[in-house]
Design an enzyme around this catalytic site. Structure first.
Site, PDB file in Angstrom:
ATOM      1  N   ALA A 149     -16.023   4.423  13.533  1.00  0.00           N
ATOM      2  CA  ALA A 149     -15.582   3.520  12.463  1.00  0.00           C
ATOM      3  C   ALA A 149     -14.811   4.265  11.384  1.00  0.00           C
ATOM      4  CB  ALA A 149     -16.788   2.796  11.857  1.00  0.00           C
ATOM      5  N   CYS A 209       0.820  -1.207   0.000  1.00  0.00           N
ATOM      6  CA  CYS A 209       0.000   0.000   0.000  1.00  0.00           C
ATOM      7  C   CYS A 209       0.858   1.262   0.000  1.00  0.00           C
ATOM      8  CB  CYS A 209      -0.948  -0.002   1.197  1.00  0.00           C
ATOM      9  SG  CYS A 209      -0.105  -0.108   2.788  1.00  0.00           S
TER      10      CYS A 209
END
EC number: 1.2.1.70
Length: 444
Positions: free
Chosen positions: A188, A48
């Protein structure tokens, strides 16, 4: 050679365009790069935070162009648009770079261990694709072995250096493990997701996520075998929780003392609470309640800063090992050109020994089998002792700037030019290939 596009040189929107998303794509990329001019061996690493092409090449400047062309063609990008973001490491610096990457010293989080597995996987894929040869088979094994040593013999990866990870590590320390603890994560977002990921990787089996948007909580929970609950059920979730970690974007306290106080009175064990939100989610007065362990982001940043210093100390030790590993690898590289010569010298010496034994047997035909073996053993011993010093000397001379001249005179002194034409041609090609890789190839 190492061609790199990573978080230090390129924004995420560029890295996304040059990312190999799975192992199949990596294998296809390495197979395609193998066909490019000047590329002798290659391994591609893609995470990533980075896409890196490691290559053994025969011409540095030519290879630079063809690696950039490969990336542009493979991802359907304009070469001029990606070229400014590609950095090149060459020769010893490329070897050192690979070792730093594999040990986690070039990662966004210093000392992270995931990169070791990613390097190993890329190397195995390259081997399977036939993209590696003698140089990378040795180099990548050296780098992986060094990284294992770094993580087992130092504490480079044993101190939390991110706030979310520090929160999890602190919870483990205070509560003695996470496996049987009920964990409530409030929020979240990005920080919440990192927290859940760290909880899951550290053995937490009972994770509940509460978020203002239930669907987002559900999506995150499904990634890590957790449970999602709507925000309206927050109070009920608190009743069961052993650990509470909150990271929302609220402007006001989500958890207040009047809300928590009755819950604490009913609980049998301690309640561990971590507030990693700015502004804070948890009223600091809650920390004064019995059996409550409350930490905020400042507490965790103190831990992170202290731990980062510990990792930097370990990184200093590992850097010394990397210097040693790079030097040892190059010493090995320098012997590649002499291997055919040493083999030819040994072969010539053994032929002389065989001819001598045949002469002895003809002149003394009554020798027993045991006597023949004894004589053969001792004549071979004489040869090995005579060859030991010349072989050691030529290995050392191979590392000097005038190595080509030294190898030339070595061949002349021992008259190695009279080998059979087929053997000579093959060994000459092997020697030249070794010398080419030593002098021109760029390892990474």
């Amino acid at each position: 050679m190492a061609a790199t596009v990573h978080y230090k040189t390129a924004p995420v929107e560029v890295r996304e365009r040059l990312s190999f998303t799975d192992e199949k794509m990596l294998a296809e990329g390495m197979a395609a790069l193998k066909e490019k001019k000047s590329i002798l061996e290659n391994v591609i690493l893609s995470t990533c935070n980075r896409t890196e092409v490691y290559a053994v090449v025969d011409q540095i400047h030519t290879a630079r162009y063809y690696i950039k062309e490969f990336l542009a063609e493979f991802f359907g990008q304009d070469l001029e648009s990606i070229a400014p973001y590609i950095r090149f490491h060459e020769n010893e610096e490329a070897v050192r770079h690979l070792m730093k990457v594999t040990c986690g010293l070039d990662s966004m989080v210093l000392g992270e261990t995931q990169i070791l597995g990613q390097v190993r996987t890329s190397f195995f894929i390259a081997q399977k694709a036939g993209a590696t040869g003698i140089i990378f088979n040795r180099l990548f094994k050296d780098a992986i072995t060094l990284a294992k040593k770094a993580h087992t013999r130092t504490e480079i990866g044993k101190h939390a250096v991110s706030v979310s990870y520090a929160a999890v590590e602190l919870g483990k320390k205070v509560l003695g493990g996470l496996q049987e603890k009920k964990v409530l994560v409030i929020g979240a977002g990005k920080m919440g997701e990192l927290t859940v990921e760290n909880l899951y990787s550290n053995g937490a089996k009972h994770i509940t996520i509460v978020n203002r948007t239930y669907e987002k909580a559900k999506e995150l929970a499904e990634k890590f075998s957790g449970k999602a609950r709507p925000a309206e059920e927050l109070a009920d979730c608190l009743t069961d929780a052993d650990i509470v970690i909150s990271s929302t974007g609220s402007e006001e306290y989500i958890l207040t003392k009047p809300m928590i106080e009755p819950i604490v009175k009913e609980k049998e064990g301690p309640l561990f609470m971590v507030d990693i939100a700015v502004p804070r989610d948890i009223d600091p007065e809650i920390g004064g309640l019995p059996s409550v362990h409350l930490y905020d982001i400042d507490d965790l940043e103190d831990v992170v800063n202290q731990n980062l210093e510990e990792r930097k100390k370990a990184a200093g030790i590992i850097s010394g090992w990397i210097d040693e590993g790079t030097e040892q690898f190059y010493q090995w590289i320098q012997t590649l050109g002499v291997v055919p010569l040493i083999a030819a010298l040994r072969e010539k010496a053994l032929k002389i020994q065989e001819q001598t034994m045949e002469s002895i047997v003809r002149k003394i035909p009554d020798l027993t089998e045991r006597e023949r073996k004894v004589i053969s053993k001792h004549t071979k011993s004489i040869i090995n002792q005579m060859l030991r010093d010349p072989i050691q000397q030529i290995k050392e001379l191979a590392g000097r700037p005038d190595a080509d001249q030294a190898l030339y005179y070595f061949r002349k002194i021992f008259n190695l030019e009279d080998m059979a034409p087929g053997e000579d041609d093959g060994e000459q090609r092997e020697m030249e290939a070794g010398r080419t890789k030593q002098k021109q190839a760029v390892q990474g």
